[in-house]
Scaffold this motif. Structure first.
Motif, PDB file in Angstrom:
ATOM      1  N   GLY A 113     -54.810  26.110  36.461  1.00 44.65           N
ATOM      2  CA  GLY A 113     -56.067  25.696  37.095  1.00 44.65           C
ATOM      3  C   GLY A 113     -56.119  24.192  37.312  1.00 44.65           C
ATOM      4  O   GLY A 113     -55.591  23.422  36.507  1.00 44.65           O
ATOM      5  N   THR A 114     -56.725  23.795  38.442  1.00 45.37           N
ATOM      6  CA  THR A 114     -56.874  22.364  38.712  1.00 45.37           C
ATOM      7  C   THR A 114     -58.138  21.855  38.013  1.00 45.37           C
ATOM      8  O   THR A 114     -58.921  22.635  37.481  1.00 45.37           O
ATOM      9  CB  THR A 114     -56.989  22.099  40.225  1.00 45.37           C
ATOM     10  OG1 THR A 114     -58.013  22.934  40.721  1.00 45.37           O
ATOM     11  CG2 THR A 114     -55.693  22.383  40.946  1.00 45.37           C
ATOM     12  N   PHE A 164     -61.544  18.935  38.136  1.00 40.60           N
ATOM     13  CA  PHE A 164     -62.732  18.699  38.966  1.00 40.60           C
ATOM     14  C   PHE A 164     -62.373  18.303  40.397  1.00 40.60           C
ATOM     15  O   PHE A 164     -62.974  18.765  41.355  1.00 40.60           O
ATOM     16  CB  PHE A 164     -63.558  17.603  38.272  1.00 40.60           C
ATOM     17  CG  PHE A 164     -64.626  16.992  39.109  1.00 40.60           C
ATOM     18  CD1 PHE A 164     -65.835  17.633  39.277  1.00 40.60           C
ATOM     19  CD2 PHE A 164     -64.427  15.765  39.723  1.00 40.60           C
ATOM     20  CE1 PHE A 164     -66.830  17.062  40.039  1.00 40.60           C
ATOM     21  CE2 PHE A 164     -65.416  15.187  40.489  1.00 40.60           C
ATOM     22  CZ  PHE A 164     -66.620  15.845  40.643  1.00 40.60           C
TER      23      PHE A 164
HETATM   24  P1  NAP Z   1     -60.934  18.152  34.648  1.00 39.87           P
HETATM   25  O1  NAP Z   1     -60.127  17.267  35.523  1.00 39.87           O
HETATM   26  O2  NAP Z   1     -62.107  18.828  35.235  1.00 39.87           O
HETATM   27  O3  NAP Z   1     -59.914  19.238  34.031  1.00 39.87           O
HETATM   28  C1  NAP Z   1     -60.320  20.150  33.087  1.00 39.87           C
HETATM   29  C2  NAP Z   1     -59.143  21.058  32.785  1.00 39.87           C
HETATM   30  O4  NAP Z   1     -59.518  21.833  31.657  1.00 39.87           O
HETATM   31  C3  NAP Z   1     -58.815  22.028  33.903  1.00 39.87           C
HETATM   32  O5  NAP Z   1     -57.599  21.685  34.526  1.00 39.87           O
HETATM   33  C4  NAP Z   1     -58.747  23.416  33.213  1.00 39.87           C
HETATM   34  O6  NAP Z   1     -57.467  24.014  33.486  1.00 39.87           O
HETATM   35  C5  NAP Z   1     -58.899  23.095  31.737  1.00 39.87           C
HETATM   36  N1  NAP Z   1     -59.772  24.031  31.040  1.00 39.87           N
HETATM   37  C6  NAP Z   1     -60.925  24.582  31.464  1.00 39.87           C
HETATM   38  N2  NAP Z   1     -61.433  25.391  30.538  1.00 39.87           N
HETATM   39  C7  NAP Z   1     -60.572  25.369  29.486  1.00 39.87           C
HETATM   40  C8  NAP Z   1     -60.555  26.008  28.226  1.00 39.87           C
HETATM   41  N3  NAP Z   1     -61.503  26.850  27.839  1.00 39.87           N
HETATM   42  N4  NAP Z   1     -59.521  25.737  27.395  1.00 39.87           N
HETATM   43  C9  NAP Z   1     -58.524  24.905  27.773  1.00 39.87           C
HETATM   44  N5  NAP Z   1     -58.501  24.267  28.955  1.00 39.87           N
HETATM   45  C10 NAP Z   1     -59.515  24.502  29.807  1.00 39.87           C
HETATM   46  O7  NAP Z   1     -61.435  17.388  33.355  1.00 39.87           O
HETATM   47  P2  NAP Z   1     -61.298  15.867  32.911  1.00 39.87           P
HETATM   48  O8  NAP Z   1     -59.863  15.465  32.854  1.00 39.87           O
HETATM   49  O9  NAP Z   1     -62.130  15.739  31.688  1.00 39.87           O
HETATM   50  O10 NAP Z   1     -61.907  15.046  34.108  1.00 39.87           O
HETATM   51  C11 NAP Z   1     -63.268  15.047  34.372  1.00 39.87           C
HETATM   52  C12 NAP Z   1     -63.514  15.134  35.868  1.00 39.87           C
HETATM   53  O11 NAP Z   1     -64.907  15.318  36.102  1.00 39.87           O
HETATM   54  C13 NAP Z   1     -63.090  13.875  36.607  1.00 39.87           C
HETATM   55  O12 NAP Z   1     -62.528  14.199  37.855  1.00 39.87           O
HETATM   56  C14 NAP Z   1     -64.410  13.162  36.799  1.00 39.87           C
HETATM   57  O13 NAP Z   1     -64.402  12.289  37.905  1.00 39.87           O
HETATM   58  C15 NAP Z   1     -65.356  14.318  36.997  1.00 39.87           C
HETATM   59  N6  NAP Z   1     -66.753  13.955  36.729  1.00 39.87           N
HETATM   60  C16 NAP Z   1     -67.107  13.453  35.511  1.00 39.87           C
HETATM   61  C17 NAP Z   1     -68.397  13.020  35.301  1.00 39.87           C
HETATM   62  C18 NAP Z   1     -68.817  12.415  33.986  1.00 39.87           C
HETATM   63  O14 NAP Z   1     -69.872  11.803  33.942  1.00 39.87           O
HETATM   64  N7  NAP Z   1     -68.041  12.594  32.939  1.00 39.87           N
HETATM   65  C19 NAP Z   1     -69.351  13.148  36.298  1.00 39.87           C
HETATM   66  C20 NAP Z   1     -68.973  13.709  37.518  1.00 39.87           C
HETATM   67  C21 NAP Z   1     -67.662  14.104  37.720  1.00 39.87           C
HETATM   68  P3  NAP Z   1     -57.269  25.594  33.323  1.00 39.87           P
HETATM   69  O15 NAP Z   1     -58.237  26.221  34.246  1.00 39.87           O
HETATM   70  O16 NAP Z   1     -55.844  25.831  33.675  1.00 39.87           O
HETATM   71  O17 NAP Z   1     -57.558  25.915  31.893  1.00 39.87           O
END
Ligand code: NAP
Length: 484
Positions: free
Chosen positions: A447-448, A450
């Motif tokens: 899965g990718t 956000f």
């Molecule tokens: P992410 O890029 O969204 O990646 C989360 C990863 O977690 C996914 O690849 C998914 O892959 C995996 N996942 C989902 N459920 C899981 C589970 N139960 N167990 C294990 N893995 C799981 O997360 P991030 O690296 O934390 O980045 C955050 C993103 O959100 C950024 O792009 C950021 O810009 C955006 N964002 C953040 C905010 C903020 O305020 N923090 C606000 C707006 C946007 P699988 O599906 O393969 O498991």
């Protein structure tokens, strides 16, 4: 000589500022919240002592109707449901600002809605001087419009995050034109109401105010529906500053210092948070509001990586790698929050520390789905705060780390942000997990994240994938480390 309500407002304002200052660190945040709550109680108490106050029974009933469900919900809400909770509360703030501005506008101008029983004679109210109407109306009308947009916009954001409305960006024909027409309608209704009161002896200014309010409520819906669910934290932050501004302008017209200061603080905090989030994601606010991630970029990137392999690893091997390491850096992400695996990660950390392994956490400013998501989550699991290091502090340490353990994080460790100018996240500051000697990634599958793009780090020769739900994988990992 200051009156008692004025003294209460002054003290309340000071407590708001002091409380907000304390919110800047997790160690003092709880007491900061309490200090601000005492300030709010003082402001409420002061309001009860205003000379022209009445209807105490109704006011106490309204406070009870808001406070009791609010308190119960805040007690029971899950950490992962916090963004929608914040959105709902913010919407209520917007509604308050809208209703206060509406009521004050009617009171100040000296007219009332027909159903309140307040009616001028057939000749209507006496016209008021244009300057007075403008000076008084401007902040009030702004308060109504901003409050209304914040109210309905926050409700839509709540609906999207709660799964009541589709999270997908909704689009319809002539979307931008409709929005422009609604904005023009609001400006027209505002001008008509001012014109009505200043120059004519009609009693129909309130009709224009109703038109203005309905259009502003509609604008909140139209603006937020086309934005994807994942961008809601930024939207909530923008709406939060709207609410603050609405309260501040209303306070300005009412000469209420407490409202001006509280509104300005909320407005400024919301704006700063919006700027910080946009900066950390390397996206402009316009891109968040008018565009969305994903689509073509996702397809291309995924296709490019399809032939490459991700190397799997078993929990027992991971345990050996980490149990005999000198330094392990844990990178928590959104997946950790979804799986609610924060307590297990702390347990693993303690087991490793007992074996003499140095364990630190790398916290990206936008890891997860709301600002401070990871800090709050790990603090809840009693991870000592000094172990949580910000991106700037931890990045130079990755090179000395034997293992970078990435748990449910994706975009925040995607090296394309540094290397691929064609990537939608190019320029976003990331955690240098790829610089660690070994990388272990816990996620459920391919899965990718956000941003909806593939991550080259998962195909890196140093990377091993421990596939599975974060909670289950960490359970296996702790069992294996205990057995070493
Ligand atoms: P992410 O890029 O969204 O990646 C989360 C990863 O977690 C996914 O690849 C998914 O892959 C995996 N996942 C989902 N459920 C899981 C589970 N139960 N167990 C294990 N893995 C799981 O997360 P991030 O690296 O934390 O980045 C955050 C993103 O959100 C950024 O792009 C950021 O810009 C955006 N964002 C953040 C905010 C903020 O305020 N923090 C606000 C707006 C946007 P699988 O599906 O393969 O498991």
């Amino acid at each position: 000589m200051m009156t008692i309500p004025e003294v209460a407002y002054l003290l309340a304002s000071l407590l708001f500022i002091f409380g907000l200052k304390r919110l800047s660190s997790p160690r003092t945040a709880r007491s900061g919240n309490l200090v601000a709550a005492v300030g709010m109680a003082l402001a409420l108490g002061g309001t009860f002592l205003l000379p022209d106050m009445g209807n105490f029974g109704w006011i106490i009933l309204a406070i009870g109707l808001g406070a009791i469900p609010g308190w119960l919900r805040a007690k029971s809400v899950k950490m992962t449901a916090m963004p929608q909770m914040v959105s709902l509360f913010n919407g209520m703030g917007g509604a308050c600002a809208m209703f206060i501005s509406l009521g004050e506008w009617l009171r100040g101008i000296g007219i009332g809605f027909p159903w309140t029983g307040f009616m001028w004679g057939p000749e209507g109210p006496p016209p008021l001087p244009f300057e007075r109407v403008l000076a008084y109306s401007f902040p009030m009308l702004l308060g109504i419009v901003l409050g209304a947009i914040s109210f309905t916009g926050s409700l839509i954001a709540f609906g999207k995050l709660q799964g009541l409305i589709s999270e997908k960006p909704l689009r319809w024909p002539l979307q931008k034109l409709i929005n422009v027409l609604v904005v023009l309608g609001i400006l027209g209704a505002a001008a008509a109401s001012v014109n009505e009161i200043s120059f004519w002896r009609y009693n129909s200014a309130e009709i224009w105010i109703i038109v203005l309010t309905v259009l502003a409520l509609l604008l909140g819906v139209l603006q937020v529906l086309p934005i994807g669910g994942a961008d809601m934290p930024v939207v909530i932050s923008v709406l939060n500053s709207c609410t603050g501004l609405a309260a501040a302008v209303t306070g300005f017209a009412m000469k209420n210092m407490s409202m001006i200061i509280a509104g300005t603080l909320v407005g400024a905090a919301g704006s700063l948070l919006t700027v910080l989030m946009c900066k950390a994601m390397n996206r402009s606010l316009a891109k968040v509001i008018f565009g969305s991630f994903g689509g073509a970029a996702q397809g291309q990137a995924a296709a490019g990586q399809a032939d490459k392999t991700q190397r799997e690893i078993a929990a027992s091997e991971c345990a050996i790698m980490m149990g005999y390491a000198r330094k392990v850096i844990i990178v928590p992400g959104y997946g950790l929050a979804v799986a609610q695996a924060q307590h297990l990660v702390h347990e693993l950390d303690e087991l490793l520390e007992k074996r003499g392994v140095e364990v630190k956490y790398a916290i990206h400013p936008v890891a997860g789905r709301m600002p401070g998501h990871m800090n709050v989550l790990l603090a809840e699991a009693d991870v000592p705060y000094p172990k949580l290091l910000d991106m700037e502090e931890i990045n130079p340490e990755f090179e000395q780390a034997d293992v970078a353990l990435i748990i449910g994080a994706n975009d925040v460790v995607n090296p394309a942000a540094r290397t691929d100018p064609g990537s939608p996240i190019f320029g976003m500051p990331i955690l240098n997990a790829d610089k660690a000697k070994n990388i272990i990634v816990i996620k459920r599958g391919r899965g990718t994240g956000f941003a909806g793009i593939e991550n080259g780090l998962f195909f890196n020769a140093k990377t091993r994938m421990l596939f599975g739900d974060a909670k289950k994988a960490l359970q296996e990992l702790t069992t294996e480390v205990k057995a070493l």
